[in-house]
Design a protein around this motif. Structure first.
Motif, PDB file in Angstrom:
ATOM      1  N   ARG A 287       0.842  -1.210   0.000  1.00 59.33           N
ATOM      2  CA  ARG A 287       0.000   0.000   0.000  1.00 59.33           C
ATOM      3  C   ARG A 287       0.865   1.244   0.000  1.00 59.33           C
ATOM      4  NH1 ARG A 287      -5.790   0.207   2.244  1.00 59.33           N
ATOM      5  NH2 ARG A 287      -5.694   1.988   0.856  1.00 59.33           N
ATOM      6  N   GLY A 288       1.944   1.230   0.760  1.00 55.17           N
ATOM      7  CA  GLY A 288       2.848   2.364   0.805  1.00 55.17           C
ATOM      8  C   GLY A 288       3.546   2.594  -0.532  1.00 55.17           C
ATOM      9  N   GLU A 289       3.785   1.529  -1.274  1.00 57.73           N
ATOM     10  CA  GLU A 289       4.460   1.616  -2.571  1.00 57.73           C
ATOM     11  C   GLU A 289       3.484   1.893  -3.717  1.00 57.73           C
ATOM     12  OE1 GLU A 289       6.436  -2.134  -2.979  1.00 57.73           O
ATOM     13  OE2 GLU A 289       7.769  -1.760  -1.290  1.00 57.73           O
ATOM     14  N   SER A 290       2.199   1.832  -3.432  1.00 57.36           N
ATOM     15  CA  SER A 290       1.188   1.972  -4.479  1.00 57.36           C
ATOM     16  C   SER A 290       0.726   3.428  -4.609  1.00 57.36           C
ATOM     17  CB  SER A 290      -0.024   1.089  -4.160  1.00 57.36           C
ATOM     18  OG  SER A 290      -0.816   1.681  -3.145  1.00 57.36           O
ATOM     19  N   MET A 291      -0.166   3.633  -5.570  1.00 56.51           N
ATOM     20  CA  MET A 291      -0.785   4.950  -5.739  1.00 56.51           C
ATOM     21  C   MET A 291      -1.996   5.105  -4.815  1.00 56.51           C
ATOM     22  SD  MET A 291      -0.560   5.441  -9.886  1.00 56.51           S
ATOM     23  CE  MET A 291      -1.862   4.248 -10.146  1.00 56.51           C
ATOM     24  N   PHE A 292      -2.258   4.123  -3.940  1.00 51.84           N
ATOM     25  CA  PHE A 292      -3.421   4.143  -3.057  1.00 51.84           C
ATOM     26  C   PHE A 292      -2.988   3.721  -1.645  1.00 51.84           C
ATOM     27  CE2 PHE A 292      -7.676   2.453  -1.664  1.00 51.84           C
ATOM     28  CZ  PHE A 292      -8.334   3.663  -1.719  1.00 51.84           C
ATOM     29  N   PRO A 293      -2.256   4.589  -0.953  1.00 52.95           N
ATOM     30  CA  PRO A 293      -1.782   4.221   0.390  1.00 52.95           C
ATOM     31  C   PRO A 293      -2.948   4.107   1.376  1.00 52.95           C
ATOM     32  CG  PRO A 293      -1.330   6.534  -0.062  1.00 52.95           C
ATOM     33  CD  PRO A 293      -1.881   5.943  -1.337  1.00 52.95           C
ATOM     34  N   THR A 294      -2.671   3.463   2.477  1.00 52.66           N
ATOM     35  CA  THR A 294      -3.669   3.332   3.534  1.00 52.66           C
ATOM     36  C   THR A 294      -4.194   4.713   3.910  1.00 52.66           C
ATOM     37  OG1 THR A 294      -2.644   1.331   4.380  1.00 52.66           O
ATOM     38  CG2 THR A 294      -4.051   2.540   5.899  1.00 52.66           C
ATOM     39  N   ASN A 295      -5.496   4.800   4.066  1.00 55.75           N
ATOM     40  CA  ASN A 295      -6.215   6.032   4.404  1.00 55.75           C
ATOM     41  C   ASN A 295      -6.143   7.081   3.299  1.00 55.75           C
ATOM     42  OD1 ASN A 295      -6.914   4.939   6.934  1.00 55.75           O
ATOM     43  ND2 ASN A 295      -5.007   5.661   7.824  1.00 55.75           N
ATOM     44  N   GLY A 296      -5.817   6.665   2.088  1.00 61.84           N
ATOM     45  CA  GLY A 296      -5.732   7.589   0.956  1.00 61.84           C
ATOM     46  C   GLY A 296      -7.073   8.175   0.568  1.00 61.84           C
ATOM     47  N   ALA A 297      -8.142   7.463   0.793  1.00 62.81           N
ATOM     48  CA  ALA A 297      -9.490   7.952   0.470  1.00 62.81           C
ATOM     49  C   ALA A 297     -10.366   7.935   1.710  1.00 62.81           C
ATOM     50  CB  ALA A 297     -10.107   7.092  -0.630  1.00 62.81           C
ATOM     51  N   GLY A 298      -9.754   8.113   2.863  1.00 65.26           N
ATOM     52  CA  GLY A 298     -10.479   8.038   4.128  1.00 65.26           C
ATOM     53  C   GLY A 298     -10.008   6.824   4.911  1.00 65.26           C
ATOM     54  N   PRO A 299     -10.429   6.709   6.148  1.00 64.29           N
ATOM     55  CA  PRO A 299      -9.979   5.603   6.993  1.00 64.29           C
ATOM     56  C   PRO A 299     -10.327   4.245   6.382  1.00 64.29           C
ATOM     57  CG  PRO A 299     -11.294   7.193   8.251  1.00 64.29           C
ATOM     58  CD  PRO A 299     -11.375   7.588   6.817  1.00 64.29           C
ATOM     59  N   ASP A 300      -9.315   3.408   6.194  1.00 64.59           N
ATOM     60  CA  ASP A 300      -9.593   2.080   5.638  1.00 64.59           C
ATOM     61  C   ASP A 300      -8.694   0.989   6.210  1.00 64.59           C
ATOM     62  OD1 ASP A 300      -7.236   2.701   4.286  1.00 64.59           O
ATOM     63  OD2 ASP A 300      -7.975   2.059   2.335  1.00 64.59           O
ATOM     64  N   GLU A 301      -8.291   1.148   7.469  1.00 67.98           N
ATOM     65  CA  GLU A 301      -7.526   0.090   8.115  1.00 67.98           C
ATOM     66  C   GLU A 301      -8.337  -1.195   8.190  1.00 67.98           C
ATOM     67  OE1 GLU A 301      -7.903   3.123   9.531  1.00 67.98           O
ATOM     68  OE2 GLU A 301      -5.918   3.958   9.825  1.00 67.98           O
ATOM     69  N   ASP A 302      -9.666  -1.050   8.304  1.00 71.18           N
ATOM     70  CA  ASP A 302     -10.529  -2.228   8.338  1.00 71.18           C
ATOM     71  C   ASP A 302     -10.433  -3.020   7.040  1.00 71.18           C
ATOM     72  OD1 ASP A 302     -11.800  -0.122   6.970  1.00 71.18           O
ATOM     73  OD2 ASP A 302     -13.751  -0.457   7.887  1.00 71.18           O
ATOM     74  N   VAL A 303     -10.253  -2.335   5.926  1.00 70.52           N
ATOM     75  CA  VAL A 303     -10.100  -3.025   4.640  1.00 70.52           C
ATOM     76  C   VAL A 303      -8.761  -3.766   4.610  1.00 70.52           C
ATOM     77  CG1 VAL A 303      -9.984  -2.765   2.128  1.00 70.52           C
ATOM     78  CG2 VAL A 303     -11.603  -1.389   3.444  1.00 70.52           C
ATOM     79  N   ASN A 304      -7.720  -3.177   5.182  1.00 68.21           N
ATOM     80  CA  ASN A 304      -6.430  -3.865   5.239  1.00 68.21           C
ATOM     81  C   ASN A 304      -6.553  -5.195   5.983  1.00 68.21           C
ATOM     82  OD1 ASN A 304      -5.055  -1.832   3.864  1.00 68.21           O
ATOM     83  ND2 ASN A 304      -4.436  -0.790   5.743  1.00 68.21           N
ATOM     84  N   VAL A 305      -7.258  -5.185   7.105  1.00 67.88           N
ATOM     85  CA  VAL A 305      -7.448  -6.417   7.879  1.00 67.88           C
ATOM     86  C   VAL A 305      -8.230  -7.432   7.042  1.00 67.88           C
ATOM     87  CG1 VAL A 305      -8.549  -7.400   9.940  1.00 67.88           C
ATOM     88  CG2 VAL A 305      -7.296  -5.232  10.091  1.00 67.88           C
ATOM     89  N   TYR A 306      -9.285  -6.971   6.365  1.00 72.51           N
ATOM     90  CA  TYR A 306     -10.090  -7.855   5.517  1.00 72.51           C
ATOM     91  C   TYR A 306      -9.233  -8.449   4.398  1.00 72.51           C
ATOM     92  CZ  TYR A 306     -14.037  -9.410   2.652  1.00 72.51           C
ATOM     93  OH  TYR A 306     -14.925 -10.164   1.932  1.00 72.51           O
TER      94      TYR A 306
END
Length: 177
Positions: A9-28
């Protein structure tokens, strides 16, 4: 798995929380990836446009229909991101009669639609997991971005896909010459 996903995610164009909180999606997603490694395919997974063309019948309750859409969406998300193909059931990466771009657009649309249908069937229902509904909505709304993240994970973190150095590529030309 989580560490590799977060690095991707850090290396991508869509880092964690890039479009709002999404840590829950990371866990999923980490859970999906761990399950994927077991090699088990859910028998409810349909190939191609099957989940949309042949939706689950009303004889199943909303929860069962939502689960069917969700597993099909998960399958497409993983295969589009990790393998650059819409599903692991069909023999060809490109659907007969379509171009590679048309096939990818269709597969992306089906995956995104399945997440939306699953969330719609669960939202506001008694006993529904509201946290899961939020995750499914985020996956639906940013489907292409999450596919991209999994693609980064596949190529940069897992080393999937052919990667040739300039030297290797030059060597191929020398062999052909």
């Amino acid at each position: 798995m989580m560490e590799q996903l977060l690095e991707a995610r850090g290396e991508s164009m869509f880092p964690t929380n890039g479009a709002g909180p999404d840590e829950d999606v990371n866990v999923y997603l980490a859970g999906l990836l761990a399950d994927f490694l077991t090699g088990h395919n859910d028998p409810r997974i349909q190939w191609g446009a099957g989940p949309v063309l042949h939706p689950p019948g009303n004889e199943l309750g909303p929860s069962s229909r939502a689960d069917r859409y969700r597993v099909n969406a998960d399958h497409r998300l993983l295969f589009l991101g990790l393998m650059n193909r819409g599903d692991g059931l069909r023999r060809r990466r490109v659907h007969f009669g379509l171009t590679a771009e048309e096939t990818r657009r269709r597969d992306m649309g089906i995956g995104q639609c399945c997440y939306g249908m699953a969330a719609n069937l669960m939202e506001g229902k008694p006993g529904a997991n509201s946290g899961l509904v939020r995750v499914l909505r985020k996956l639906e709304e940013n489907y292409e971005d999450y596919v991209h993240v999994l693609g980064v994970l596949a190529t940069r973190r897992f080393g999937l896909g052919a990667v040739l150095s300039d030297r290797d590529l030059a060597g191929l030309f020398d062999l052909a010459g």
